[in-house]
Design a protein around this motif. Sequence first.
Motif, PDB file in Angstrom:
ATOM      1  N   LYS A  29      25.394  15.656   3.890  1.00 51.11           N
ATOM      2  CA  LYS A  29      25.562  17.121   3.951  1.00 51.11           C
ATOM      3  C   LYS A  29      26.668  17.616   3.018  1.00 51.11           C
ATOM      4  O   LYS A  29      27.616  18.274   3.443  1.00 51.11           O
ATOM      5  N   ASP A  67      27.313  21.369   3.224  1.00 51.15           N
ATOM      6  CA  ASP A  67      27.623  21.961   4.529  1.00 51.15           C
ATOM      7  C   ASP A  67      28.696  23.039   4.376  1.00 51.15           C
ATOM      8  O   ASP A  67      29.777  22.796   3.840  1.00 51.15           O
ATOM      9  N   ARG A  68      28.381  24.265   4.802  1.00 55.31           N
ATOM     10  CA  ARG A  68      29.266  25.436   4.751  1.00 55.31           C
ATOM     11  C   ARG A  68      29.548  25.947   3.329  1.00 55.31           C
ATOM     12  O   ARG A  68      30.389  26.819   3.128  1.00 55.31           O
ATOM     13  N   THR A  86      21.158  25.335   2.192  1.00 53.41           N
ATOM     14  CA  THR A  86      21.704  26.687   2.011  1.00 53.41           C
ATOM     15  C   THR A  86      20.858  27.730   2.745  1.00 53.41           C
ATOM     16  O   THR A  86      21.386  28.662   3.352  1.00 53.41           O
ATOM     17  N   THR A  96      18.912  27.227   5.447  1.00 55.30           N
ATOM     18  CA  THR A  96      19.055  27.035   6.892  1.00 55.30           C
ATOM     19  C   THR A  96      20.375  27.606   7.385  1.00 55.30           C
ATOM     20  O   THR A  96      20.433  28.268   8.437  1.00 55.30           O
ATOM     21  N   GLN A  97      21.454  27.387   6.634  1.00 53.69           N
ATOM     22  CA  GLN A  97      22.773  27.862   7.067  1.00 53.69           C
ATOM     23  C   GLN A  97      22.931  29.365   6.903  1.00 53.69           C
ATOM     24  O   GLN A  97      23.710  29.990   7.608  1.00 53.69           O
ATOM     25  N   LYS A  98      22.176  29.952   5.991  1.00 52.13           N
ATOM     26  CA  LYS A  98      22.273  31.401   5.776  1.00 52.13           C
ATOM     27  C   LYS A  98      21.451  32.190   6.791  1.00 52.13           C
ATOM     28  O   LYS A  98      21.890  33.215   7.309  1.00 52.13           O
ATOM     29  N   LYS A 127      19.772  30.887   9.714  1.00 53.56           N
ATOM     30  CA  LYS A 127      19.979  30.411  11.098  1.00 53.56           C
ATOM     31  C   LYS A 127      18.731  30.067  11.910  1.00 53.56           C
ATOM     32  O   LYS A 127      18.529  28.920  12.269  1.00 53.56           O
TER      33      LYS A 127
END
Length: 300
Positions: free
Chosen positions: A32, A35-36, A157, A159-161, A163
């Motif tokens: 990852k 990640d973030r 990117t 998935t994290q943006k 949700k």
Amino acid sequence: MIAIDLGSNTIRAIKYDCATNEKLNEFERIIKTADRLVETGRISDEAINRIIDAIKDIKKLFGEYKIKAVATEALRSAKNKEYVLNKIKEATGVEFEIITPFEEANYTAVAVENCLKKCGFENERFFLIDIGGGSTEFILKNKDNIMAESFKLGIVTFTQKYKTPDAIKIAVKKKAKIFKDFIDLAFSTHKKPKNFVASSGTPTSIAALKKGMNYNTYNPEKINGTVITLADLDYWADKLMKMEMKKREKLVGVGRGDLIITGIYIFREIFKLTKYKECIVCDDGVREGVAISKCKMENK
């Protein structure tokens, strides 16, 4: 020699024999990297530590050989890329080169050309996609010519943006429209190739599931040349969505449970835009392309 590909979600490495052009050993781990990254613009210290631990394990597994190490979208985008590369070099002695999207496309095309040849498919002309953690690459290989484009839409990117699965599905459908211009231009410039090929984690995971494998029983040699369809993507998207995360991760790998859904959504849209009926999957990617290319240079 050893070739290492540091991606946005996974680090992949191979030990390669230049004399026989054969893989001797391989390594893959979810680390990852990105990640973030969407929130901070930086590679976190935790991710750097995961990368360093993985490289140490690669060296321990493979032994001391010449190493060619490349990094892709996550490092291209990171504000602290120099800091990250210096920390990795200090801790492991391995120096990474951040390659351009075109270099990444070229390495992937070299690997896939070799994969198709080994599997008995026509390999001079093909349309290839690589759905990565931080970007998605489109490559049209027409004999000695490569036409390529990199889009900053990747499974980590995205998935994290966005949700939730519903939000991701809507966003993918909306954002994937930017793929169409390149697809139309590529097919009008070089004529649509017969073979549609995909590499990277999402296609290889679906191919493995179709063959009855899971993350622990995954065999890359059995994946190369597997043919999947849009119906396969629909089937596994529905099946995986109904599973508890723990069971899903048993199939596709810890840390990939949410990412596989995003990857399938992106893959589905590309299938629809290209209007292909089926896709050939190759596990071989950047790391194999790096090894093959480096060996060719040294054998000249």
